[in-house]
Scaffold this motif. Structure first.
Motif, PDB file in Angstrom:
ATOM      1  N   VAL A 103      43.982  22.708  54.588  1.00  0.00           N
ATOM      2  CA  VAL A 103      43.806  21.541  53.379  1.00  0.00           C
ATOM      3  C   VAL A 103      42.513  21.103  53.565  1.00  0.00           C
ATOM      4  CG1 VAL A 103      44.637  18.840  53.644  1.00  0.00           C
ATOM      5  CG2 VAL A 103      46.757  20.733  53.721  1.00  0.00           C
ATOM      6  N   GLY A 104      42.052  20.772  55.128  1.00  0.00           N
ATOM      7  CA  GLY A 104      40.902  20.347  54.826  1.00  0.00           C
ATOM      8  C   GLY A 104      39.161  21.366  54.120  1.00  0.00           C
ATOM      9  N   ASP A 105      40.028  22.759  54.137  1.00  0.00           N
ATOM     10  CA  ASP A 105      38.807  23.146  53.745  1.00  0.00           C
ATOM     11  C   ASP A 105      38.681  23.588  52.134  1.00  0.00           C
ATOM     12  OD1 ASP A 105      36.244  24.975  53.166  1.00  0.00           O
ATOM     13  OD2 ASP A 105      37.660  26.764  54.728  1.00  0.00           O
ATOM     14  N   ARG A 106      37.474  22.878  51.343  1.00  0.00           N
ATOM     15  CA  ARG A 106      37.780  22.758  50.292  1.00  0.00           C
ATOM     16  C   ARG A 106      36.889  23.760  49.604  1.00  0.00           C
ATOM     17  NH1 ARG A 106      38.745  16.859  49.081  1.00  0.00           N
ATOM     18  NH2 ARG A 106      40.329  16.464  50.628  1.00  0.00           N
ATOM     19  N   THR A 107      36.072  24.691  49.814  1.00  0.00           N
ATOM     20  CA  THR A 107      35.407  25.295  49.860  1.00  0.00           C
ATOM     21  C   THR A 107      36.405  26.870  48.516  1.00  0.00           C
ATOM     22  OG1 THR A 107      35.049  27.025  51.554  1.00  0.00           O
ATOM     23  CG2 THR A 107      33.319  25.592  51.636  1.00  0.00           C
ATOM     24  N   GLY A 108      35.410  27.473  48.113  1.00  0.00           N
ATOM     25  CA  GLY A 108      36.424  28.564  47.391  1.00  0.00           C
ATOM     26  C   GLY A 108      36.840  29.485  48.183  1.00  0.00           C
ATOM     27  N   ILE A 109      38.253  30.548  48.584  1.00  0.00           N
ATOM     28  CA  ILE A 109      38.209  31.144  49.239  1.00  0.00           C
ATOM     29  C   ILE A 109      37.165  32.920  48.490  1.00  0.00           C
ATOM     30  CG2 ILE A 109      38.978  33.003  50.296  1.00  0.00           C
ATOM     31  CD1 ILE A 109      40.686  30.306  51.247  1.00  0.00           C
ATOM     32  N   ALA A 110      36.573  34.029  48.844  1.00  0.00           N
ATOM     33  CA  ALA A 110      36.257  35.093  48.284  1.00  0.00           C
ATOM     34  C   ALA A 110      37.015  35.855  48.537  1.00  0.00           C
ATOM     35  CB  ALA A 110      35.314  35.048  48.532  1.00  0.00           C
ATOM     36  N   ARG A 111      37.869  36.474  46.673  1.00  0.00           N
ATOM     37  CA  ARG A 111      39.106  37.589  46.243  1.00  0.00           C
ATOM     38  C   ARG A 111      38.346  38.302  47.602  1.00  0.00           C
ATOM     39  NH1 ARG A 111      39.209  38.367  39.953  1.00  0.00           N
ATOM     40  NH2 ARG A 111      39.391  36.644  39.949  1.00  0.00           N
ATOM     41  N   PHE A 112      39.864  39.861  47.831  1.00  0.00           N
ATOM     42  CA  PHE A 112      39.735  40.949  48.468  1.00  0.00           C
ATOM     43  C   PHE A 112      38.795  41.437  48.314  1.00  0.00           C
ATOM     44  CE2 PHE A 112      41.092  45.280  49.517  1.00  0.00           C
ATOM     45  CZ  PHE A 112      41.416  45.223  50.344  1.00  0.00           C
ATOM     46  N   GLN A 113      38.320  42.047  49.026  1.00  0.00           N
ATOM     47  CA  GLN A 113      36.866  43.532  48.630  1.00  0.00           C
ATOM     48  C   GLN A 113      37.225  44.818  49.643  1.00  0.00           C
ATOM     49  OE1 GLN A 113      32.942  42.702  48.844  1.00  0.00           O
ATOM     50  NE2 GLN A 113      33.614  40.028  48.436  1.00  0.00           N
ATOM     51  N   ARG A 114      37.373  45.951  48.896  1.00  0.00           N
ATOM     52  CA  ARG A 114      37.862  46.633  50.218  1.00  0.00           C
ATOM     53  C   ARG A 114      36.959  46.956  51.342  1.00  0.00           C
ATOM     54  NH1 ARG A 114      37.483  52.680  49.700  1.00  0.00           N
ATOM     55  NH2 ARG A 114      39.457  53.837  50.720  1.00  0.00           N
ATOM     56  N   GLY A 115      35.613  47.365  50.615  1.00  0.00           N
ATOM     57  CA  GLY A 115      34.175  47.484  51.557  1.00  0.00           C
ATOM     58  C   GLY A 115      33.983  46.521  52.424  1.00  0.00           C
ATOM     59  N   GLN A 116      34.696  45.948  52.511  1.00  0.00           N
ATOM     60  CA  GLN A 116      34.686  44.155  53.671  1.00  0.00           C
ATOM     61  C   GLN A 116      36.151  45.435  54.237  1.00  0.00           C
ATOM     62  OE1 GLN A 116      35.035  40.569  51.838  1.00  0.00           O
ATOM     63  NE2 GLN A 116      32.900  40.269  51.073  1.00  0.00           N
ATOM     64  N   PHE A 117      37.148  45.285  53.615  1.00  0.00           N
ATOM     65  CA  PHE A 117      38.202  45.771  54.431  1.00  0.00           C
ATOM     66  C   PHE A 117      38.272  46.954  55.655  1.00  0.00           C
ATOM     67  CE2 PHE A 117      42.219  48.519  55.047  1.00  0.00           C
ATOM     68  CZ  PHE A 117      43.115  46.797  55.662  1.00  0.00           C
ATOM     69  N   MET A 118      37.357  48.162  55.043  1.00  0.00           N
ATOM     70  CA  MET A 118      37.127  49.651  55.920  1.00  0.00           C
ATOM     71  C   MET A 118      35.821  49.216  57.383  1.00  0.00           C
ATOM     72  SD  MET A 118      38.504  51.051  54.868  1.00  0.00           S
ATOM     73  CE  MET A 118      38.123  52.633  55.416  1.00  0.00           C
ATOM     74  N   GLN A 119      34.917  48.082  56.955  1.00  0.00           N
ATOM     75  CA  GLN A 119      33.991  47.718  57.480  1.00  0.00           C
ATOM     76  C   GLN A 119      34.698  46.594  58.524  1.00  0.00           C
ATOM     77  OE1 GLN A 119      31.415  44.197  56.157  1.00  0.00           O
ATOM     78  NE2 GLN A 119      29.921  44.726  58.052  1.00  0.00           N
ATOM     79  N   LEU A 120      35.384  45.868  58.442  1.00  0.00           N
ATOM     80  CA  LEU A 120      36.006  45.504  59.071  1.00  0.00           C
ATOM     81  C   LEU A 120      37.336  46.402  60.298  1.00  0.00           C
ATOM     82  CD1 LEU A 120      37.453  41.727  57.823  1.00  0.00           C
ATOM     83  CD2 LEU A 120      35.615  41.952  59.587  1.00  0.00           C
ATOM     84  N   ALA A 121      37.956  47.657  59.632  1.00  0.00           N
ATOM     85  CA  ALA A 121      38.597  48.509  59.995  1.00  0.00           C
ATOM     86  C   ALA A 121      37.680  49.230  60.888  1.00  0.00           C
ATOM     87  CB  ALA A 121      39.198  48.952  59.500  1.00  0.00           C
ATOM     88  N   ARG A 122      36.938  49.808  60.551  1.00  0.00           N
ATOM     89  CA  ARG A 122      36.132  50.312  61.611  1.00  0.00           C
ATOM     90  C   ARG A 122      35.615  49.724  62.288  1.00  0.00           C
ATOM     91  NH1 ARG A 122      33.720  52.085  55.796  1.00  0.00           N
ATOM     92  NH2 ARG A 122      31.709  50.769  56.365  1.00  0.00           N
ATOM     93  N   TYR A 123      35.191  48.930  62.405  1.00  0.00           N
ATOM     94  CA  TYR A 123      35.231  47.948  63.773  1.00  0.00           C
ATOM     95  C   TYR A 123      35.905  47.609  64.783  1.00  0.00           C
ATOM     96  CZ  TYR A 123      32.493  44.561  66.928  1.00  0.00           C
ATOM     97  OH  TYR A 123      32.223  44.100  67.904  1.00  0.00           O
ATOM     98  N   GLY A 124      36.628  46.957  64.417  1.00  0.00           N
ATOM     99  CA  GLY A 124      38.060  46.319  64.883  1.00  0.00           C
ATOM    100  C   GLY A 124      39.089  47.488  65.803  1.00  0.00           C
ATOM    101  N   LEU A 125      39.520  48.399  64.663  1.00  0.00           N
ATOM    102  CA  LEU A 125      40.719  48.825  64.956  1.00  0.00           C
ATOM    103  C   LEU A 125      40.541  50.035  66.127  1.00  0.00           C
ATOM    104  CD1 LEU A 125      41.736  50.141  62.035  1.00  0.00           C
ATOM    105  CD2 LEU A 125      42.982  48.851  63.026  1.00  0.00           C
ATOM    106  N   PRO A 126      39.281  50.355  66.860  1.00  0.00           N
ATOM    107  CA  PRO A 126      38.682  50.852  67.895  1.00  0.00           C
ATOM    108  C   PRO A 126      38.940  49.672  69.126  1.00  0.00           C
ATOM    109  CG  PRO A 126      37.763  51.767  66.390  1.00  0.00           C
ATOM    110  CD  PRO A 126      37.894  50.805  65.809  1.00  0.00           C
ATOM    111  N   LEU A 127      39.015  48.573  68.458  1.00  0.00           N
ATOM    112  CA  LEU A 127      39.270  48.129  69.655  1.00  0.00           C
ATOM    113  C   LEU A 127      40.049  47.204  69.685  1.00  0.00           C
ATOM    114  CD1 LEU A 127      36.115  45.155  68.558  1.00  0.00           C
ATOM    115  CD2 LEU A 127      36.035  46.458  70.719  1.00  0.00           C
ATOM    116  N   THR A 128      41.415  47.767  69.001  1.00  0.00           N
ATOM    117  CA  THR A 128      42.525  47.132  69.424  1.00  0.00           C
ATOM    118  C   THR A 128      42.891  48.085  70.554  1.00  0.00           C
ATOM    119  OG1 THR A 128      43.366  47.251  67.472  1.00  0.00           O
ATOM    120  CG2 THR A 128      44.720  47.770  69.145  1.00  0.00           C
ATOM    121  N   LEU A 129      42.725  49.521  70.890  1.00  0.00           N
ATOM    122  CA  LEU A 129      43.320  49.072  72.287  1.00  0.00           C
ATOM    123  C   LEU A 129      42.767  48.572  73.569  1.00  0.00           C
ATOM    124  CD1 LEU A 129      44.115  51.785  74.316  1.00  0.00           C
ATOM    125  CD2 LEU A 129      42.232  53.037  73.866  1.00  0.00           C
ATOM    126  N   ALA A 130      41.205  48.101  73.805  1.00  0.00           N
ATOM    127  CA  ALA A 130      40.902  46.779  74.290  1.00  0.00           C
ATOM    128  C   ALA A 130      41.109  46.097  74.089  1.00  0.00           C
ATOM    129  CB  ALA A 130      39.122  47.065  74.108  1.00  0.00           C
TER     130      ALA A 130
END
Length: 478
Positions: free
Chosen positions: A181-208
């Motif tokens: 409710v408090g955030d008035r800024t627009g949210i960007a759309r889903f981007q496949r490139g961003q998703f792959m960037q997050l997954a490449r870095y984050g998924l190995p950290l799931t084990l950690a």
């Protein structure tokens, strides 16, 4: 900027910690150790589920959003979170097929807590990465106050430990609503490139993340398995007291400093990155050390005053050992492990976390059988100390972080002065209760503040004199 942000984040963590401390005091008077043990087991399961399914999103957001202030990852993160939550809801109930003795209500409550708590945590990572400490503070305070309010309502309705779990999830939901409710800024759309960037870095950290979560929960789960829910409730309270203060305060330092460290790294400014890291460690110890000394040396007064009578003896005996263990854990988690993120070496973090988990399980089973609850505390201390040493060794293969011992000596001297003052005050007043607790706390706090000011720890004398000069000039109209 660092001092201003740190002060705001400190409030954002101190107030919820104080509310949480009040909650522990109330809950241990209104619930039996067995009922509180149900809550401890449920929160532990929620932590494990959160690490398995959502840790990769939080860790990726904390890194890449901080380094890319002009890029909005929120749309991608929302889609990733929704897909992950769907997988959690589809797979977790299958556990009942293999463990028919597991309470369905407890499992569903843990799933609810995992989804709600991690949703608000992801939102908070965006607030922190975008350097918006005021919104971060507001959401944290609303979340904590709502959780305690719902918790007291659940106890009044007779829901026991399950009521506290529901309250934790509903409090997190209140934080989510405030964020949206408090955030008035627009949210960007889903981007496949961003998703792959997050997954490449984050998924190995799931084990950690999974290793850390299982490690954080396994001590209580093993205590419950070997000694029963009553013992798990007592151990849970003793472990929660350092977490409510030491970890919360350490988190305020990390919230203020880690985004700035990543930002200076993205600008290829090695000297600035090193200085930010040095400031981070100094601030971390300045605020955590006095709390550790207070909890460890005034354990009788803290437990005798602030927890229910059924918990006091056990908590008082366990607290000093668990405080020392938590000190090692904080140095590891909030400083040394930054090295692995700076070097983008997630597998190194995963290996260190998994090794710590294995050591913990082995020591827990080995020591609880012979020493009971105190054996669990000793196992925790040994595990945290070994994990810290392993992280130090691996750090030099990743991105070495500085240890400016000359800047840390003042913290150690101030902590020693505080310890001496507490021991003297404790010997003079004796016993437990509110008055002895206040006297011991004031004696230790004043001794630490005076020593820190005289030694100019973290430039506190310089900053305080600068503020006084500014106030004097304003008063004189200069």
């Amino acid at each position: 900027m660092l001092n201003r942000h740190f002060s705001i984040y400190l409030v954002a963590y101190i107030l919820p910690a104080a509310v949480g401390f009040f909650a522990v005091t109330a809950y241990t008077r209104l619930l039996s150790p067995a009922e509180y043990g149900v809550y401890v087991v449920g929160i532990s399961l929620a932590g494990i589920l959160g690490a398995i399914f959502f840790a990769w999103i939080k860790l990726s957001v904390s890194r890449y959003q901080a380094m890319s202030a002009d890029v909005d990852f929120r749309g991608t993160a929302i889609v990733a979170f929704a897909l992950t939550a769907a997988v959690l809801c589809a797979t977790t109930p299958l556990v009942v097929l293999f463990r028919s003795d597991l309470s369905v209500e407890l499992l569903l409550a843990s799933m609810f807590v995992a989804i709600m708590a991690n949703a608000v945590d992801v939102g908070q990572e965006f607030e922190r990465a975008k350097l918006r400490p005021y919104r971060f503070a507001a959401i944290s305070i609303v979340r904590s106050v709502s959780t305690v309010g719902f918790g007291l309502l659940g106890i009044w309705l007779g829901w026991g430990g399950l009521g506290l779990l529901a309250a934790f999830g509903l409090g997190s939901l209140a934080g989510i609503i405030l964020n949206l409710v408090g955030d008035r800024t627009g949210i960007a759309r889903f981007q496949r490139g961003q998703f792959m960037q997050l997954a490449r870095y984050g998924l190995p950290l799931t084990l950690a993340g999974l290793s850390v979560a299982v490690y954080s929960a396994c001590d209580r789960l093993i205590v419950a398995y070997l000694l029963g829910k009553d013992a798990a409730g007592i151990f849970g309270v003793a472990a929660d007291l350092p977490r409510q203060f030491m970890v919360m305060i350490a988190s305020s330092v990390a919230a203020a400093t880690v985004p700035l460290v990543f930002r200076s790294l993205s600008e290829n400014n090695g000297e600035a990155t090193r200085e930010r890291l040095t400031e981070s460690l100094e601030l971390l110890l300045v605020v955590v050390a006095p709390v550790a000394v207070w909890l460890a040396l005034a354990a009788d007064q803290v437990a005798g005053t602030l927890v229910g009578i059924d918990f006091r003896a056990g908590v008082s005996a366990l607290l000093p050992t668990l405080v020392l263990a938590r000190l090692f854990g904080i140095a590891n988690q909030f400083y040394v492990q930054i090295s692995f993120q700076l070097a983008e070496r997630p597998f190194m973090l995963a290996a260190q976390s998994f090794l710590t988990l294995v050591i913990s399980v082995i020591l827990m089973f080995a020591l609880i059988g012979g020493y009971g609850l105190y054996g669990a505390a000793l196992a925790t201390l040994a595990t945290e100390a070994i994990g810290f040493l392993v992280a130090l060794v691996l750090m030099y293969r990743a991105h070495p972080v500085p240890f400016e011992l000359n800047r840390l000596a003042g913290v150690a001297a101030s902590a020693a002065a505080m310890a001496a003052a507490i021991l003297i005050a404790r010997a003079q007043v004796g016993g437990t209760g509110l008055v002895p607790l206040v006297i011991v706390s004031l004696a230790g706090g004043l001794a630490y503040a005076a020593a820190a000011w005289l030694l100019n720890v973290a430039n506190v004398r310089t900053l305080s004199l600068r503020v006084l000069r500014t106030l004097n000039r304003k008063a004189l109209g200069v």
